[in-house]
Design a protein around this motif. Structure first.
Motif, PDB file in Angstrom:
ATOM      1  N   LYS A 106       0.836  -1.204   0.000  1.00  0.00           N
ATOM      2  CA  LYS A 106       0.000   0.000   0.000  1.00  0.00           C
ATOM      3  C   LYS A 106       0.874   1.260   0.000  1.00  0.00           C
ATOM      4  CE  LYS A 106      -4.131  -1.881   2.185  1.00  0.00           C
ATOM      5  NZ  LYS A 106      -5.009  -1.842   3.354  1.00  0.00           N
ATOM      6  N   LYS A 107       1.898   1.225   0.845  1.00  0.00           N
ATOM      7  CA  LYS A 107       2.798   2.374   0.913  1.00  0.00           C
ATOM      8  C   LYS A 107       3.507   2.582  -0.427  1.00  0.00           C
ATOM      9  CE  LYS A 107       6.537   4.386   3.609  1.00  0.00           C
ATOM     10  NZ  LYS A 107       7.470   4.229   4.721  1.00  0.00           N
ATOM     11  N   TRP A 148       1.151   4.213  -2.814  1.00  0.00           N
ATOM     12  CA  TRP A 148       1.037   5.648  -2.526  1.00  0.00           C
ATOM     13  C   TRP A 148       2.257   6.396  -3.065  1.00  0.00           C
ATOM     14  CZ3 TRP A 148      -0.199   4.445   3.233  1.00  0.00           C
ATOM     15  CH2 TRP A 148      -1.542   4.087   3.365  1.00  0.00           C
ATOM     16  N   LEU A 149       3.429   5.812  -2.838  1.00  0.00           N
ATOM     17  CA  LEU A 149       4.653   6.456  -3.324  1.00  0.00           C
ATOM     18  C   LEU A 149       4.680   6.522  -4.851  1.00  0.00           C
ATOM     19  CD1 LEU A 149       7.293   4.946  -0.864  1.00  0.00           C
ATOM     20  CD2 LEU A 149       6.582   7.352  -1.024  1.00  0.00           C
ATOM     21  N   GLU A 205       2.063   6.675  -6.768  1.00  0.00           N
ATOM     22  CA  GLU A 205       1.100   7.718  -7.139  1.00  0.00           C
ATOM     23  C   GLU A 205       1.718   9.104  -6.932  1.00  0.00           C
ATOM     24  OE1 GLU A 205      -2.345   9.567  -8.513  1.00  0.00           O
ATOM     25  OE2 GLU A 205      -1.583   7.537  -8.779  1.00  0.00           O
ATOM     26  N   ASP A 206       2.424   9.274  -5.805  1.00  0.00           N
ATOM     27  CA  ASP A 206       3.125  10.543  -5.574  1.00  0.00           C
ATOM     28  C   ASP A 206       4.146  10.813  -6.671  1.00  0.00           C
ATOM     29  OD1 ASP A 206       1.690  10.939  -3.252  1.00  0.00           O
ATOM     30  OD2 ASP A 206       3.335  10.364  -1.895  1.00  0.00           O
TER      31      ASP A 206
END
Length: 138
Positions: free
Chosen positions: A68-69, A72-73, A75-76
């Motif tokens: 998940k992290k 997110w990274l 996507e960032d």
């Protein structure tokens, strides 16, 4: 002419600011990439020690959280790449505007130089005519 010099100075300052912003965005992107690489290395290290009793119970939750992290990274990173692309377009446009102004200033200076040369030549012609008339008079 003074107006163009002031405008050019201002536009150079603006361009420098936009370049600094772009460099900052690229630095942020580098940090995100480093975070992704560190997370990947950490996940590999955790999977390497999965044979222990404690890690076998928590590894699944850890891997899920890490995925998940990582999502997110990623996507960032995608968003940061878009920001960088947009900022690169802004910097390119500011650079084109600056170059246009510099070319206009150069042409303006050239016209002024030619006008001064023309005036000097007219003065020399007038002096030559006066000298000729003075010598030609009986």
């Amino acid at each position: 002419m003074a107006e163009l010099a002031g405008i050019i100075r201002f536009r150079k300052w603006q361009l420098d600011e936009k370049r600094r912003e772009l460099a900052m965005l690229q630095g942020e992107r580098t940090e995100i990439v480093a975070s992704i690489e560190a997370l990947n290395a950490e996940m590999q290290a955790q999977q390497a020690i999965r044979d222990s009793d404690i890690s076998s119970m928590t590894l699944g939750a850890y891997i899920e959280g890490s995925r998940k992290k990582k999502a997110w990274l990623n996507e960032d990173l995608r968003k940061k790449d878009e920001e960088i692309t947009d900022k690169q377009d802004v910097v390119s446009e500011a650079f084109r505007e600056l170059k246009t102004l510099e070319i206009a200033e150069k042409r303006q200076l050239e016209r002024k130089r030619k006008e001064i040369q023309r005036q000097e030549q007219n003065e020399l012609d007038e002096l030559g005519l006066q000298a000729f008339e003075k010598n030609a008079a009986p």
